[in-house]
Design an enzyme around this catalytic site. Structure first.
Site, PDB file in Angstrom:
ATOM      1  N   LYS A   8     -23.093 -44.978 -10.997  1.00  0.00           N
ATOM      2  CA  LYS A   8     -24.087 -45.594 -11.818  1.00  0.00           C
ATOM      3  C   LYS A   8     -24.748 -46.427 -10.626  1.00  0.00           C
ATOM      4  O   LYS A   8     -24.149 -47.231  -9.949  1.00  0.00           O
ATOM      5  CB  LYS A   8     -23.652 -46.408 -12.672  1.00  0.00           C
ATOM      6  CG  LYS A   8     -24.820 -47.149 -13.670  1.00  0.00           C
ATOM      7  CD  LYS A   8     -24.199 -47.752 -14.849  1.00  0.00           C
ATOM      8  CE  LYS A   8     -25.068 -48.428 -15.853  1.00  0.00           C
ATOM      9  NZ  LYS A   8     -24.521 -49.049 -17.118  1.00  0.00           N
ATOM     10  N   SER A  23     -26.363 -47.540 -21.647  1.00  0.00           N
ATOM     11  CA  SER A  23     -27.254 -47.487 -20.350  1.00  0.00           C
ATOM     12  C   SER A  23     -26.977 -46.540 -19.455  1.00  0.00           C
ATOM     13  O   SER A  23     -27.486 -46.087 -18.613  1.00  0.00           O
ATOM     14  CB  SER A  23     -27.331 -48.752 -20.013  1.00  0.00           C
ATOM     15  OG  SER A  23     -26.098 -49.316 -19.322  1.00  0.00           O
ATOM     16  N   SER A  36     -22.111 -49.388 -23.082  1.00  0.00           N
ATOM     17  CA  SER A  36     -22.836 -48.468 -22.195  1.00  0.00           C
ATOM     18  C   SER A  36     -22.062 -47.553 -21.485  1.00  0.00           C
ATOM     19  O   SER A  36     -22.711 -46.516 -20.894  1.00  0.00           O
ATOM     20  CB  SER A  36     -23.481 -49.394 -21.328  1.00  0.00           C
ATOM     21  OG  SER A  36     -24.729 -49.733 -21.533  1.00  0.00           O
TER      22      SER A  36
HETATM   23  N1  GLN Z   1     -27.038 -50.907 -25.477  1.00  0.00           N
HETATM   24  C1  GLN Z   1     -26.596 -52.257 -24.942  1.00  0.00           C
HETATM   25  C2  GLN Z   1     -27.830 -53.025 -24.530  1.00  0.00           C
HETATM   26  O1  GLN Z   1     -28.898 -52.663 -24.571  1.00  0.00           O
HETATM   27  C3  GLN Z   1     -25.476 -52.304 -24.164  1.00  0.00           C
HETATM   28  C4  GLN Z   1     -25.711 -52.149 -22.921  1.00  0.00           C
HETATM   29  C5  GLN Z   1     -24.580 -52.123 -21.738  1.00  0.00           C
HETATM   30  O2  GLN Z   1     -23.325 -52.095 -22.253  1.00  0.00           O
HETATM   31  N2  GLN Z   1     -24.848 -52.320 -20.425  1.00  0.00           N
HETATM   32  O3  GLN Z   1     -27.820 -54.100 -24.161  1.00  0.00           O
END
Ligand code: GLN
Length: 490
Positions: free
Chosen positions: A74, A149, A173
């Site tokens: 990532k 994400s 995420s």
């Molecule tokens: N979807 C969540 C957010 O928008 C979690 C993101 C994550 O775990 N990095 O913050």
């Protein structure tokens, strides 16, 4: 092919690391123009990594645990000399002078870097739609999001573009995109894995973990990345158990808690619910005992998260000031009459809408006069969520929920309504709030042939048990051997 089989073949000389790497690079060239899992493909580096492994093998050296395993990372994990953008204009040309601890451990274990994967900007989002460099697509249906994400990391594994990948999980995420893409995704206990070199989003929640095709492969990757790191003071000193050996331990008699509030949650797709309940019955057939559990504060996780995570983000992202790091507004030098103006312009132009929204929310929640009403209150609710889990784990060994309330949604489905997007994290956030390990693995498909994921949550440092039950379910249910056909899925 999994990591174990690959290791055997490599040892026996049936295939070379270079051949395997070339196969994956070809697959990337064939499908990534559609999937767009990668922001950067590091072909030359990958071939050099693989050649080194082949040379070591030819010289008769003992091969390390991940020798020749082609991985994707990532793009919020720093890789020395390789651009690390966080999918943001702000870091578009940032080349880290250092390597993150987790990636350093992978390369020391012989893994091959295929490239850096797409994410929502600074890991804020659930679909990769907030990436400044365009979204990734779900290999099961390119009209749909891969989740986020870490959508690029999940899509890359699902599309057969790498054998495994790393993501980060602050509120789901890793698990939510794993669920949307039909792969395995593991968020370890907070502090189990070093965060050094992970670009910070919300430091009390962030945790790095693997995406793989199988639970056994997840155990292999965790084995390498887990463990103490003097460079991250929140990293636990606890010894790293043998995760791979733990997989085969019998599951008969394990008590699995079904969190009532999850199955009654608003917006839970009936097909997702039915599939996860069927998986629970499968666990029963494996000898587990299902226990009805109540975690009354579970569904408050989301409101709590969207105060705590933006608050921490607003502090962490203050470092992008147009001076020390990243983007500086071009016109700033000419007509900005103050340093503050230059910084403001750089941040307005360098950050996308969602990142700016989070910074505004977080700054507001931390400001004098509001900090008690929002931030402190959220911390109190966070303690209550943790207490719910503590109580639950006096009655059961592991908890079971759906990973996400729905399967993968279409692009733009939540474009007008950020709150609707935030709901995608309803079932994953509580584990981050309590710092608990949790895994998502495929448990079925809906009537659109889209994968459904189930989530198992364990107590602190209970990764061995989590992996063990997940592995037994995976082997017995064999969901992926009866998968629907999808052109972009390997
Ligand atoms: N979807 C969540 C957010 O928008 C979690 C993101 C994550 O775990 N990095 O913050």
């Amino acid at each position: 092919m999994g990591i174990v089989e690959w290791r055997k073949q490599l040892q026996r000389g049936e295939v070379s690391a270079r051949e395997l790497t070339d196969q994956y690079l070809e697959r990337i060239a064939a499908v990534d123009p559609t999937v767009h899992a990668f922001l950067e493909i590091t072909g030359d580096r990958a071939r050099a990594d693989a050649d080194r492994i082949d040379a070591a093998r030819a010289a008769g050296s003992a091969l390390p645990a991940l020798a020749g395993i082609p991985l994707a990372i990532k793009d919020n994990l720093c890789t020395r000399g390789i651009r690390t953008t966080c999918s943001s204009r702000m870091l578009e040309s940032f080349v880290p002078p250092y390597e993150s601890t987790v990636t350093e451990r992978l390369w020391n274990a012989g893994a091959v870097l295929l490239g850096k994967t797409n994410l929502d900007e600074f890991a804020m989002g659930s679909s990769t739609e907030t990436s400044a460099f365009g979204p990734s697509r779900n290999p099961w249906d390119p009209e749909r999001v891969p989740g986020g994400s870490s959508g690029g990391s999940a899509a890359a594994v699902a599309a057969g573009e790498c054998m495994g990948s790393l993501g980060s999980d602050t509120g789901g995420s890793i698990r939510q995109p794993a669920s949307f893409c039909g792969v395995v995704g593991l968020k370890p206990t907070y502090g189990r894995v070093s965060r050094w070199g992970l670009v910070a989003f919300a430091s009390s929640l962030d945790q790095v973990g693997p995406f793989t095709n199988s639970v056994a492969d997840a155990a292999e990757l965790l084995q390498v990345i887990a463990g103490e790191d003097p460079r991250d003071s929140t990293c636990l000193k606890a010894p790293v158990p043998d995760y791979v050996a733990a997989l085969e331990a019998p599951v008969k008699g394990l008590r699995v808690g079904m969190i009532r509030e999850c199955f009654e949650a608003e917006g839970l797709d009936p097909q997702v619910k039915a599939s996860v309940q069927a998986a629970a019955r499968h666990l029963e057939r494996l000898g587990c005992e299902l226990v009805d559990i109540s975690c009354p504060r579970f569904n408050d996780g989301i409101a709590t998260y969207y105060v705590i995570a933006p608050s921490e983000a607003s502090a962490n992202l203050a470092r992008y000031d147009g001076v020390k790091y990243g983007y500086r507004a071009a016109a700033a030098a000419a007509d900005a009459d103050s340093l503050a103006m230059m910084t403001a312009r750089s941040r307005a132009e360098g950050f996308g809408d969602e990142v700016q929204r989070r910074i505004l929310i977080g700054t507001y929640a931390l400001s004098a006069g509001y900090v008690d009403a929002y931030y402190r209150k959220a911390q109190q609710v966070r303690s209550l969520i943790r207490q719910d889990f503590d109580r639950a784990f006096t009655q059961v060994d592991l908890l079971l929920t759906p990973t996400s309330p729905t399967t993968a949604f279409r692009f733009g489905a939540h474009a007008e309504d950020p709150l609707a997007m935030y709901l995608a994290d309803l079932l994953t956030i509580p584990a981050n709030m309590a710092g608990l390990p949790a895994i998502s693995l495929p448990c079925g498909f809906d009537d659109q042939d889209l994968p459904i994921g189930l989530q198992l949550i364990g107590g602190v440092l209970e990764e061995p048990r989590l992996l063990q039950l997940a592995h037994h379910y995976e082997q017995a249910a064999a969901v992926m051997t009866h998968r629907p056909t999808a052109a972009l899925v390997a």
